[in-house]
Design an enzyme around this catalytic site. Structure first.
Site, mmCIF file in Angstrom:
data_model
loop_
_atom_site.group_PDB
_atom_site.id
_atom_site.type_symbol
_atom_site.label_atom_id
_atom_site.label_comp_id
_atom_site.label_asym_id
_atom_site.label_seq_id
_atom_site.Cartn_x
_atom_site.Cartn_y
_atom_site.Cartn_z
ATOM 1 N N HIS A 1 0.848 -1.203 0.000
ATOM 2 C CA HIS A 1 0.000 0.000 0.000
ATOM 3 C C HIS A 1 0.885 1.255 0.000
ATOM 4 O O HIS A 1 0.963 1.993 0.983
ATOM 5 C CB HIS A 1 -0.871 -0.055 1.251
ATOM 6 C CG HIS A 1 -2.033 0.875 1.275
ATOM 7 N ND1 HIS A 1 -2.117 2.007 0.504
ATOM 8 C CD2 HIS A 1 -3.183 0.832 2.012
ATOM 9 C CE1 HIS A 1 -3.258 2.621 0.757
ATOM 10 N NE2 HIS A 1 -3.921 1.923 1.683
ATOM 11 N N GLU B 1 -0.340 1.182 -5.812
ATOM 12 C CA GLU B 1 -0.065 -0.028 -5.047
ATOM 13 C C GLU B 1 -0.087 -1.281 -5.921
ATOM 14 O O GLU B 1 -1.119 -1.603 -6.498
ATOM 15 C CB GLU B 1 -1.132 -0.196 -3.955
ATOM 16 C CG GLU B 1 -1.445 1.072 -3.189
ATOM 17 C CD GLU B 1 -2.725 0.962 -2.386
ATOM 18 O OE1 GLU B 1 -3.042 -0.166 -1.931
ATOM 19 O OE2 GLU B 1 -3.421 1.970 -2.218
#
EC number: 5.1.3.15
Length: 313
Positions: free
Chosen positions: A166, A270
């Site tokens: 992330h 991501e």
């Protein structure tokens, strides 16, 4: 090249990676999370919120959280899984990165590297697993992460998972940023109950909240920051999908660990496995990798064509 284990201001363990030209990276054992990546000029390339909470059980807001074994909140586990709010250990197999003298440092004439491991615990997930991650600051300043997930169940049971790195990138102004490499792709829009659409623009730009999962994303994605005259290139392997996220103003104000105006200075791109979960039988292993590099370029400087970056030229 050096690697050292130190305490942060809150008393949490972190590993500091350094390379000879001056680039650095920091990896907190809590969450196995990269929380800083600076180039040789000391410029921070990742975003970390000024309101980030460095205290369990809250995940650290920013850097590169590891979302495992669940991305989002669609499953039965906590949001984005539990790997980001568990304490990882220094991996001693492969051989330890930290030396045996207890000083917690070592040198390498090639790359600065730390190996981390997260093992299963009964309170987290009813499966036996190992997640191993190698974080490497390469000579020249590129940052690489290789992550491996192994099913260590002894009861012949398979398990499935989704996963994402992330990654929060620091940008000058989200209004002046564009994402190259995801054009014409199908995506799921998390703001519209995961309805599917096809990206229409010649690049992704921002004028409001974005939360999209791009399917079958290419191995290279470029983040072009006009004001900073910089392009960050994300290279990924083993991750078929890619998430692009910016919370914009209303959602930013609703998050206690995120500054009201900080959405202007970050974007998440991501590498992820979301649409089709990975299923592992006992003894099987999955591997994914991302490598991040920053090059001096922008639309204004004319030093680099992002299209050529994506083509590897």
């Amino acid at each position: 090249m050096t690697t050292s284990l130190v305490k942060d201001a809150a008393g949490m363990d972190k590993v500091v990676l350094r390379e000879p030209l001056g680039a650095t990276a920091q990896v907190h054992l809590y969450g196995g999370q990269v929380t800083s990546w600076k180039n040789e000029r000391g410029e921070e390339l990742l975003f970390l919120s000024s309101k980030a909470i460095f205290k369990p059980p809250k995940a650290i807001r920013g850097g590169i959280p590891v979302c495992f074994p669940q991305f989002s909140n669609l499953g039965t586990l906590e949001q984005h899984g539990f790997a980001r709010n568990r304490v990882w250990a220094i991996d001693t197999d492969p051989p330890p990165i930290l030396n045996s003298s207890g000083s917690g440092s070592c040198s390498s004439n090639k790359n600065s590297t730390v190996d981390l491991i997260l093992k299963s615990s009964e309170d987290a997930w009813p499966h036996s697993f190992e997640v191993r991650m190698r974080v490497t600051l390469k000579r020249g300043g590129d940052l690489a992460q290789t992550i491996r997930v192994r099913n260590t169940n002894t009861d012949n049971k398979s398990f499935s998972f989704t996963i994402a790195l992330h990654t929060y990138f620091s940008v000058s102004d989200i209004n002046e940023v564009r994402i190259e490499g995801l054009e014409t792709l199908e995506y799921m829009d998390n703001l519209q109950q995961r309805k599917r659409f096809t990206e229409q623009g010649d690049s992704i730009t921002f004028d409001g909240e974005v939360d999209k999962v791009y399917l079958g994303a290419p191995t290279k994605i470029a983040i072009v920051d006009h004001e900073k005259k910089r392009t960050i290139v994300v290279k990924k392997e083993g991750f078929p999908d890619a998430v692009v996220w910016n919370p914009w103003d209303k959602k930013a104000k609703a998050m206690s660990d995120f500054g009201d105006d900080e959405y202007l200075h970050m974007v998440c791109v991501e590498p992820a496995v979301i649409e089709t979960p990975i299923t592992l039988k006992p003894g099987e292993e999955w591997r994914g990798r991302q490598e991040l590099s920053a090059v001096p370029s922008s639309y204004c400087s004319g030093q680099l064509d992002p299209g050529k970056v994506l083509q590897g030229k």
